[in-house]
Write an enzyme that holds these catalytic residues in place. Structure first.
Site, PDB file in Angstrom:
ATOM      1  N   GLY A 129      -4.667  -0.391   3.254  1.00  0.00           N
ATOM      2  CA  GLY A 129      -4.123  -1.044   4.444  1.00  0.00           C
ATOM      3  C   GLY A 129      -2.676  -0.633   4.641  1.00  0.00           C
ATOM      4  N   ILE A 177       0.856  -5.543   0.810  1.00  0.00           N
ATOM      5  CA  ILE A 177       1.447  -6.857   1.104  1.00  0.00           C
ATOM      6  C   ILE A 177       0.917  -7.899   0.133  1.00  0.00           C
ATOM      7  CG2 ILE A 177       1.775  -6.370   3.585  1.00  0.00           C
ATOM      8  CD1 ILE A 177      -0.665  -8.272   4.049  1.00  0.00           C
ATOM      9  N   ASP A 178      -0.226  -7.580  -0.533  1.00  0.00           N
ATOM     10  CA  ASP A 178      -0.870  -8.567  -1.417  1.00  0.00           C
ATOM     11  C   ASP A 178      -0.097  -8.818  -2.701  1.00  0.00           C
ATOM     12  OD1 ASP A 178      -4.174  -7.125  -0.734  1.00  0.00           O
ATOM     13  OD2 ASP A 178      -2.807  -8.321   0.493  1.00  0.00           O
ATOM     14  N   ARG A 198      -1.854 -33.152  14.735  1.00  0.00           N
ATOM     15  CA  ARG A 198      -2.964 -32.361  14.190  1.00  0.00           C
ATOM     16  C   ARG A 198      -2.665 -31.820  12.802  1.00  0.00           C
ATOM     17  NH1 ARG A 198      -4.376 -28.601  19.478  1.00  0.00           N
ATOM     18  NH2 ARG A 198      -6.016 -29.929  20.364  1.00  0.00           N
ATOM     19  N   GLY A 230      -4.288 -11.483   1.396  1.00  0.00           N
ATOM     20  CA  GLY A 230      -3.978 -11.392  -0.015  1.00  0.00           C
ATOM     21  C   GLY A 230      -5.175 -11.058  -0.863  1.00  0.00           C
ATOM     22  N   GLU A 279      -7.136 -16.262   2.225  1.00  0.00           N
ATOM     23  CA  GLU A 279      -8.434 -15.788   2.733  1.00  0.00           C
ATOM     24  C   GLU A 279      -9.479 -15.711   1.623  1.00  0.00           C
ATOM     25  OE1 GLU A 279      -7.998 -11.819   4.178  1.00  0.00           O
ATOM     26  OE2 GLU A 279      -7.124 -11.090   2.337  1.00  0.00           O
ATOM     27  N   GLN A 331       0.396 -10.095   9.547  1.00  0.00           N
ATOM     28  CA  GLN A 331       1.096 -10.087   8.266  1.00  0.00           C
ATOM     29  C   GLN A 331       1.443  -8.683   7.793  1.00  0.00           C
ATOM     30  OE1 GLN A 331      -1.027 -13.353   5.702  1.00  0.00           O
ATOM     31  NE2 GLN A 331      -2.399 -12.766   7.363  1.00  0.00           N
ATOM     32  N   ARG A 332       0.889  -7.683   8.440  1.00  0.00           N
ATOM     33  CA  ARG A 332       1.165  -6.284   8.074  1.00  0.00           C
ATOM     34  C   ARG A 332       1.918  -5.549   9.183  1.00  0.00           C
ATOM     35  NH1 ARG A 332      -4.612  -4.509   6.069  1.00  0.00           N
ATOM     36  NH2 ARG A 332      -4.285  -2.896   7.638  1.00  0.00           N
TER      37      ARG A 332
HETATM   38  O1  F6P Z   1      -4.920  -5.232   1.061  1.00  0.00           O
HETATM   39  C1  F6P Z   1      -4.139  -5.547   2.179  1.00  0.00           C
HETATM   40  C2  F6P Z   1      -4.967  -6.337   3.161  1.00  0.00           C
HETATM   41  O2  F6P Z   1      -4.167  -6.694   4.235  1.00  0.00           O
HETATM   42  C3  F6P Z   1      -5.604  -7.575   2.567  1.00  0.00           C
HETATM   43  O3  F6P Z   1      -4.690  -8.631   2.396  1.00  0.00           O
HETATM   44  C4  F6P Z   1      -6.687  -7.844   3.581  1.00  0.00           C
HETATM   45  O4  F6P Z   1      -7.733  -8.638   3.071  1.00  0.00           O
HETATM   46  C5  F6P Z   1      -7.182  -6.429   3.876  1.00  0.00           C
HETATM   47  O5  F6P Z   1      -6.065  -5.561   3.650  1.00  0.00           O
HETATM   48  C6  F6P Z   1      -7.692  -6.249   5.289  1.00  0.00           C
HETATM   49  O6  F6P Z   1      -8.194  -4.927   5.349  1.00  0.00           O
HETATM   50  P1  F6P Z   1      -8.474  -4.233   6.770  1.00  0.00           P
HETATM   51  O7  F6P Z   1      -7.150  -3.844   7.362  1.00  0.00           O
HETATM   52  O8  F6P Z   1      -9.318  -3.030   6.390  1.00  0.00           O
HETATM   53  O9  F6P Z   1      -9.192  -5.240   7.625  1.00  0.00           O
END
Ligand code: F6P
Length: 365
Positions: A28, A145-146, A181, A189, A241, A293-294
Site C-alpha cells: 500500500g 502506516i500500520d 450519538r 492497521g 479494522e 489514512q494513507r
Molecule cells: O497495509 C497498509 C494498509 O493500508 C492496511 O492498513 C489496509 O488494511 C490495507 O493496506 C488496504 O489495502 P488496499 O489499499 O489494497 O485496499
C-alpha cells in the site's frame, strides 16, 4: 572503490564505475514514500551513480517497466504524498516459477548492481527471499502506516496516519455532540492496532478496540451504559479494522482478503454501530476512514524520517552491506537483517496494553 561523498565533493572524477540501482515501492502507498526515494537519490546521484525507478512495486521488475530517475525529479519530492513510482501488492513469489525468473532477467538485462525495496512485510519478504535464494544485492526500507514491521521502532507513514485519524476523531466529536450519538471510527492497521491505539488515546476515544485484545461486546455495552447513566450524551469509539468482536463468546467479525491476500478493510465499525444501537439503545453511526489514512502529504517528521531511511539505504549499498533494512532503533538510524524485519507482524505488546489500560478503559463517569 566507490568514492565517498567527501571525495565527490572534492571534485574527484566520480566513481571508477557508476552503480546502477533499481528502486521500487511495494504494497500500500504511505505518506513519505517520495521522501525515501528522495533520500536515496540525493545520496547516490551526486556520486555519479544511476537510479532506475520500477513502476508499481515488484510488478515493475516482473515486467521490466522502469525509467531512469533524473536529478530534476527530486526538486520537491520530499513533500509529495503517494509515490512517483506507483505502488502495488504484486509479489514474484505468488507465482514464483514464472515471475522470479522474470525479475532476475530484468536485473540482468538492466545490469543492476543493487535493488532498493521500499515496502512492508510483503514487499520486504520477497526482497529477503531474492537475496537469500538468488544472491540479489538488495537493501530494504520499512514503509507502512500500520507500523507492524519488526526490527524498527517505527515505520514512516505511521505518524502521518495517526495525526490524520486523531484529527478526524476530534472533528467527529462535534457531530456526535450535535446529535447525542455514538460515532464508531474504523482505523486501518490490518492485524495490528498501532494506529487505533495511538490515535484513540490522543483523541480521548471513549473506547479503543484493537486486534490484540478480543472484544466481548457485552462488556462494551455495559461500559457505554455506565457513561450514559453518568450523563454522557455522546461518545466516539476507535475500532481497528482487524478487531475481533465477540458477543456471548461467539465471534462476529469476519475478515476478507483480496487476490493478493491483502486485508480488505471495512465492516467492523458498521457492525459495532448496529450492535450498540440495538443493545444499548444509543443512536450510533459508523465512519470508515479507509484510505484517507494513507492519502495526502506526509507530516514534516515523516518526511525527515523517510529521507534519512532512504539515505541510509544508499549508504548500505555503497558499503556493499546487502540483505539488510534501514531502520530506526532507539531513536537512531540503524540497520537490521531483512530476515529479522519480516519474521513476524509486530503487534501492540501486552506491556503496552497493560500500561495504557487506563486509556483503553472508559473515563471515570
Ligand atoms: O497495509 C497498509 C494498509 O493500508 C492496511 O492498513 C489496509 O488494511 C490495507 O493496506 C488496504 O489495502 P488496499 O489499499 O489494497 O485496499
Amino acid at each position: 572503490m566507490i568514492p565517498t561523498e567527501r571525495q565527490a565533493a572534492a571534485g574527484d572524477s566520480g566513481p571508477e564505475r557508476s552503480l546502477r540501482v533499481g528502486v521500487l515501492t511495494g504494497g500500500g502507498d504511505a505518506p513519505g514514500l517520495n521522501a525515501a526515494i528522495c533520500g536515496l537519490g540525493r545520496r547516490l546521484l551526486p556520486l555519479g551513480h544511476r537510479l532506475f525507478g520500477f513502476r508499481h512495486g515488484w510488478q515493475g521488475l516482473i515486467e521490466d517497466d522502469a525509467w531512469e530517475i533524473e536529478p530534476r525529479e527530486f526538486s520537491d519530492l520530499i513533500a509529495r504524498g503517494g509515490t512517483i513510482l506507483g505502488a502495488g501488492s504484486a509479489n514474484p513469489y505468488n507465482q514464483p516459477e514464472r515471475d522470479v525468473p522474470r525479475v532476475l532477467e530484468t536485473i540482468q538485462r538492466r545490469r543492476l548492481d543493487a535493488v532498493v525495496a521500499i515496502g512492508g512485510d510483503g514487499t520486504l519478504g520477497a526482497a529477503q527471499r531474492l537475496a537469500d535464494e538468488h544472491g540479489v544485492s538488495i537493501v530494504g526500507v520499512p514503509k507502512t502506516i500500520d507500523n507492524d514491521l519488526c526490527g524498527t521502532d517505527f515505520t514512516f507513514g505511521f505518524f502521518t496516519a495517526v495525526e490524520r485519524v486523531t484529527r478526524c476523531i476530534d472533528d467527529l466529536r462535534t457531530t456526535a455532540k450535535a446529535h447525542d450519538r455514538v460515532m464508531v471510527v474504523e482505523c486501518m492497521g490490518r492485524h495490528a492496532g498501532w494506529i487505533t491505539a495511538y490515535a484513540g488515546v490522543a483523541a480521548a476515544a471513549e473506547a479503543i478496540l484493537v486486534p490484540e485484545r478480543p472484544v466481548e461486546l457485552r462488556e462494551l455495552f455495559g461500559r457505554l451504559q455506565v457513561l450514559r447513566d453518568a450523563g454522557h450524551k455522546s461518545a466516539v469509539l476507535a475500532v481497528a479494522e482487524g478487531a475481533r468482536l465477540y458477543r456471548d463468546g461467539v465471534l462476529l467479525s469476519t475478515t476478507q482478503t483480496d487476490r493478493y491476500g491483502q486485508f480488505l478493510t471495512g465492516g467492523v465499525a458498521r457492525m459495532v454501530a448496529s450492535e450498540v444501537q440495538r443493545e444499548v439503545g444509543w443512536e450510533a453511526r459508523a465512519v470508515e476512514l479507509g484510505h484517507l489514512q494513507r492519502a495526502g502529504r506526509p507530516l514534516a517528521m515523516d518526511r525527515i524520517f523517510a529521507l534519512r531511511l532512504g539515505a541510509h539505504a544508499a549508504t548500505l549499498l555503497l558499503e556493499g552491506r546487502f540483505g539488510r533494512m534501514a531502520a530506526m532503533q532507539n531513536g537512531e538510524i540503524a540497520d537490521v537483517p531483512l530476515a529479522e524485519a519480516v519474521a513476524r507482524i509486530r503487534k501492540l505488546s501486552d506491556h503496552f496494553l497493560d500500561r495504557y489500560e487506563a486509556f483503553f478503559a472508559f473515563p471515570n463517569p
